[in-house]
Design a protein around this motif. Structure first.
Motif, PDB file in Angstrom:
ATOM      1  N   THR A  37       3.619   7.061   5.541  1.00 38.84           N
ATOM      2  CA  THR A  37       2.805   7.819   5.926  1.00 38.84           C
ATOM      3  C   THR A  37       2.553   8.966   4.718  1.00 38.84           C
ATOM      4  O   THR A  37       3.422   8.987   3.878  1.00 38.84           O
ATOM      5  N   SER A  38       1.526   9.739   4.930  1.00 34.65           N
ATOM      6  CA  SER A  38       1.373  10.689   3.761  1.00 34.65           C
ATOM      7  C   SER A  38       2.545  11.796   3.999  1.00 34.65           C
ATOM      8  O   SER A  38       2.456  12.799   2.978  1.00 34.65           O
ATOM      9  N   ASP A  39       3.191  11.865   4.953  1.00 27.33           N
ATOM     10  CA  ASP A  39       4.390  12.926   5.236  1.00 27.33           C
ATOM     11  C   ASP A  39       5.684  12.140   4.664  1.00 27.33           C
ATOM     12  O   ASP A  39       6.696  12.810   5.065  1.00 27.33           O
ATOM     13  N   TYR A  40       5.526  11.116   3.898  1.00 25.06           N
ATOM     14  CA  TYR A  40       6.876  10.515   3.235  1.00 25.06           C
ATOM     15  C   TYR A  40       7.511   9.893   4.095  1.00 25.06           C
ATOM     16  O   TYR A  40       8.541   9.455   3.998  1.00 25.06           O
ATOM     17  N   GLU A  41       7.085   9.488   5.610  1.00 21.74           N
ATOM     18  CA  GLU A  41       7.967   8.841   6.421  1.00 21.74           C
ATOM     19  C   GLU A  41       7.704   7.321   6.379  1.00 21.74           C
ATOM     20  O   GLU A  41       6.605   6.826   6.280  1.00 21.74           O
ATOM     21  N   ILE A  42       8.879   6.494   6.611  1.00 23.36           N
ATOM     22  CA  ILE A  42       8.937   5.179   6.286  1.00 23.36           C
ATOM     23  C   ILE A  42       8.776   4.476   7.759  1.00 23.36           C
ATOM     24  O   ILE A  42       9.502   5.001   8.457  1.00 23.36           O
ATOM     25  N   ILE A  43       7.657   3.826   7.964  1.00 22.75           N
ATOM     26  CA  ILE A  43       7.350   3.232   9.344  1.00 22.75           C
ATOM     27  C   ILE A  43       7.644   1.707   9.428  1.00 22.75           C
ATOM     28  O   ILE A  43       7.591   1.257  10.434  1.00 22.75           O
ATOM     29  N   ALA A  44       7.742   1.115   8.376  1.00 18.78           N
ATOM     30  CA  ALA A  44       8.091  -0.238   8.188  1.00 18.78           C
ATOM     31  C   ALA A  44       8.395  -0.749   6.906  1.00 18.78           C
ATOM     32  O   ALA A  44       8.259  -0.113   5.937  1.00 18.78           O
ATOM     33  N   THR A  45       9.107  -2.069   6.927  1.00 22.81           N
ATOM     34  CA  THR A  45       9.584  -2.577   5.595  1.00 22.81           C
ATOM     35  C   THR A  45       9.304  -4.199   5.854  1.00 22.81           C
ATOM     36  O   THR A  45       9.484  -4.588   7.005  1.00 22.81           O
ATOM     37  N   ASN A  46       9.514  -4.562   4.778  1.00 23.56           N
ATOM     38  CA  ASN A  46       9.330  -6.127   4.833  1.00 23.56           C
ATOM     39  C   ASN A  46      10.596  -6.854   4.739  1.00 23.56           C
ATOM     40  O   ASN A  46      11.682  -6.141   4.313  1.00 23.56           O
ATOM     41  N   LYS A  47      10.870  -8.215   4.727  1.00 20.63           N
ATOM     42  CA  LYS A  47      12.201  -8.770   4.605  1.00 20.63           C
ATOM     43  C   LYS A  47      12.687  -8.891   3.367  1.00 20.63           C
ATOM     44  O   LYS A  47      13.853  -8.687   3.228  1.00 20.63           O
ATOM     45  N   ASN A  48      11.805  -8.931   2.488  1.00 22.81           N
ATOM     46  CA  ASN A  48      12.308  -8.811   1.089  1.00 22.81           C
ATOM     47  C   ASN A  48      13.053  -7.422   0.877  1.00 22.81           C
ATOM     48  O   ASN A  48      14.118  -7.350   0.030  1.00 22.81           O
ATOM     49  N   TYR A  49      12.487  -6.363   1.395  1.00 29.64           N
ATOM     50  CA  TYR A  49      13.270  -5.070   1.287  1.00 29.64           C
ATOM     51  C   TYR A  49      14.680  -5.112   1.857  1.00 29.64           C
ATOM     52  O   TYR A  49      15.569  -4.638   1.401  1.00 29.64           O
ATOM     53  N   GLU A  50      14.585  -5.706   3.117  1.00 28.70           N
ATOM     54  CA  GLU A  50      15.928  -5.570   3.842  1.00 28.70           C
ATOM     55  C   GLU A  50      17.064  -6.571   3.009  1.00 28.70           C
ATOM     56  O   GLU A  50      17.981  -6.164   3.011  1.00 28.70           O
ATOM     57  N   GLN A  93     -11.484   3.459   7.598  1.00 28.01           N
ATOM     58  CA  GLN A  93     -12.994   3.233   7.604  1.00 28.01           C
ATOM     59  C   GLN A  93     -13.887   4.645   7.114  1.00 28.01           C
ATOM     60  O   GLN A  93     -14.869   4.495   6.265  1.00 28.01           O
ATOM     61  N   GLU A  94     -13.422   5.700   7.193  1.00 27.66           N
ATOM     62  CA  GLU A  94     -14.024   6.844   7.123  1.00 27.66           C
ATOM     63  C   GLU A  94     -13.512   7.278   5.526  1.00 27.66           C
ATOM     64  O   GLU A  94     -13.598   8.512   5.174  1.00 27.66           O
ATOM     65  N   LYS A  95     -12.696   6.450   4.803  1.00 26.04           N
ATOM     66  CA  LYS A  95     -12.345   6.723   3.468  1.00 26.04           C
ATOM     67  C   LYS A  95     -11.193   7.936   3.461  1.00 26.04           C
ATOM     68  O   LYS A  95     -10.872   8.705   2.283  1.00 26.04           O
ATOM     69  N   ASN A  96     -10.644   8.104   4.563  1.00 23.42           N
ATOM     70  CA  ASN A  96      -9.424   9.110   4.724  1.00 23.42           C
ATOM     71  C   ASN A  96      -8.171   8.187   4.380  1.00 23.42           C
ATOM     72  O   ASN A  96      -7.779   6.977   4.888  1.00 23.42           O
ATOM     73  N   LEU A  97      -7.281   8.854   3.848  1.00 25.41           N
ATOM     74  CA  LEU A  97      -6.029   8.355   3.502  1.00 25.41           C
ATOM     75  C   LEU A  97      -5.040   8.396   4.800  1.00 25.41           C
ATOM     76  O   LEU A  97      -5.006   9.329   5.288  1.00 25.41           O
ATOM     77  N   SER A  98      -4.683   7.022   5.018  1.00 24.66           N
ATOM     78  CA  SER A  98      -3.917   6.912   6.227  1.00 24.66           C
ATOM     79  C   SER A  98      -2.546   6.686   5.898  1.00 24.66           C
ATOM     80  O   SER A  98      -1.315   7.106   6.555  1.00 24.66           O
ATOM     81  N   PHE A  99      -2.261   5.629   5.011  1.00 32.79           N
ATOM     82  CA  PHE A  99      -0.703   5.276   4.794  1.00 32.79           C
ATOM     83  C   PHE A  99      -0.907   4.708   3.260  1.00 32.79           C
ATOM     84  O   PHE A  99      -1.745   4.694   2.681  1.00 32.79           O
ATOM     85  N   PHE A 100       0.634   4.480   2.850  1.00 35.62           N
ATOM     86  CA  PHE A 100       0.757   4.027   1.384  1.00 35.62           C
ATOM     87  C   PHE A 100       1.691   2.821   1.553  1.00 35.62           C
ATOM     88  O   PHE A 100       2.643   2.848   2.443  1.00 35.62           O
ATOM     89  N   VAL A 101       1.449   1.761   0.794  1.00 36.10           N
ATOM     90  CA  VAL A 101       2.262   0.677   0.643  1.00 36.10           C
ATOM     91  C   VAL A 101       3.010   0.925  -0.566  1.00 36.10           C
ATOM     92  O   VAL A 101       2.543   0.852  -1.528  1.00 36.10           O
TER      93      VAL A 101
END
Length: 431
Positions: free
Chosen positions: A22-35, A104-112
């Motif tokens: 998230t924009s607050d630096y919180e990790i909310i998901a990972t993929n299997k390659n990361y694990e 859709q409103e061009k606002n930042l929501s998440f980061f990969v």
């Protein structure tokens, strides 16, 4: 959070370790390659990326490092940075890419966040070949990982023993050509005929020892990387043929007429000053500009003295399971010039392990290893000066060397010299 769940599933499409932040630096998901690479994360504990990757209690930019998330937030574009992450394998160099996700409103929501461990500078200690964190070393790693993403020709410049061939392997392994072969030709000391035969191959009967057809390294490098070490040593005539190869990616085997082609990425290396060679007419200017698309200066060990402790400990661990080095030994190593760079340091470490009576390599052991090299390298000089050097002078030099070696311990000096302590004092009084 449905959107976050969908994006979390999307991470599996990436072939590298990836996390959703998230924009607050919180990790909310990972993929299997990361694990698989870095281990699982307890998402329920709401971990922050700077905590997981670095052990910080605040964002990277507030801890004195570049923060790709902040950069991506400001530019709203993909940003990259080279970081050192804390992983189950220890400290690893990781190439980080941060991709902003807009709603859709061009606002930042998440980061990969994509995390690509740097080849040879990551992994377990037995797989790591590149060790260090000095500014000069970090600059080298950044340049190598950046150019690896392109297909540009690379010219590695630096003193002998700095690890230019290892840098070439890093670039190859981090490139899209990593699944194809990397072939190396050491140009130094090879005749013109042999260089061309090794590069282009030859037809049977092309020269005296050509008993069969031979495929050259250029063909073997098709789809991969061709590394020419010490390119400054090739003749002007061979330079013309190499220039033609680079420009057209076509060649003929020695003694053959058929035009062949090969798709390869070219990396060259030299310790010579090519610009001075150009002025002397020893190296072609047009070839220089063909191979020098992306130059990388490989730093000497003198430029990265702060890396010597980690380098020495790593070398010891690869050479012996039992030995370790004291802080006094490390400090003495850092005081040396190491004109032979990494290669000379490795030789000294190996020599110290052999000379060590216990499993502890201390300052005295390092001094003994240094003195052994000094006495050997001075052998010819001493032979030349023997006619004008008296036995008294040779004895004085020998005793003073022993005193330096044993840090003034007269009893140890006497024991090694095979004389009594009383005789030693008498000799020293007469100096």
């Amino acid at each position: 959070m449905k959107e976050a769940a969908k994006l979390g599933q999307m991470l599996e499409a990436y072939e590298v370790p990836a996390i959703l932040v998230t924009s607050d630096y919180e990790i909310i998901a990972t993929n299997k390659n990361y694990e698989d690479k870095f281990g699982s994360i307890d998402i329920a504990s709401k971990p922050h990326c700077y905590q997981v990757s670095h052990g910080y209690n605040r964002p990277c930019d507030q801890a004195g490092e570049d923060c790709p998330l902040r950069a991506a937030r400001e530019s709203q574009q993909k940003e990259s940075v080279l970081h050192i992450h804390q992983t189950p394998n220890g400290r690893e160099h990781v190439d980080v890419e941060m991709i902003p996700i807009l709603d859709q409103e061009k606002n930042l929501s998440f980061f990969v966040e994509l995390l690509k461990p740097v080849p040879l500078a990551s992994g377990t200690s037995d797989k790591q070949k590149f060790i260090g964190n000095s500014p000069a070393f970090e600059k080298l790693i950044k340049s190598a990982t950046r150019v690896a993403k392109s297909d540009a020709n690379v010219l590695l410049l630096g003193e002998s023993g700095t690890g230019k061939e290892l840098v070439s392997h890093m670039i190859h392994l981090a490139s899209e050509r990593c699944e194809s072969p990397m072939v190396t030709l050491e140009c130094a000391g090879l005749s013109e005929t042999l260089v061309e035969s090794e590069l282009f191959g030859h037809k049977k009967g092309a020269f005296t020892d050509a008993h069969t057809d031979k495929i050259g390294l250029v063909e073997h490098a098709n789809g991969g990387t061709l590394f020419l070490d010490e390119i400054g040593d090739i003749s002007l005539e061979t330079q013309v043929k190499l220039l033609r190869l680079i420009e057209s990616k076509t060649f003929r085997r020695v003694g053959g007429t058929k035009v062949r082609s090969s798709d390869f990425r070219l990396i060259c290396a030299t310790h010579r000053d090519l610009k001075q060679m150009i002025k002397r007419g020893e190296f072609r200017l047009d070839l220089y500009y063909r191979i020098n698309v992306f130059p990388i200066a490989v730093p000497s060990l003198t430029e990265r003295r702060t890396d010597i402790p980690a380098l020495a400990k790593h070398m010891i661990s690869t050479l012996s399971e039992d030995h370790h080095i004291t802080e006094g030994g490390i400090k003495l190593l850092q005081q040396q010039s190491f004109e032979g760079n990494i290669r000379e340091l490795r030789n000294l470490i190996q020599r110290a392990i052999i000379l060590c009576d216990t499993n502890v390599i201390d300052k005295n052991t390092i001094q003994e290893a240094l003195l052994l090299e000094k006495n050997t390298s001075d052998k010819n000089i001493k032979k030349v000066s023997a006619k004008t050097t008296t036995l008294k002078q040779l004895e004085t030099s020998y005793l003073l060397d022993l005193i330096d070696l044993h840090e003034g311990d007269k009893q140890k000096v006497a024991d090694q010299a095979g004389i009594s302590l009383r005789t030693l004092y008498r000799k020293l009084d007469n100096l």
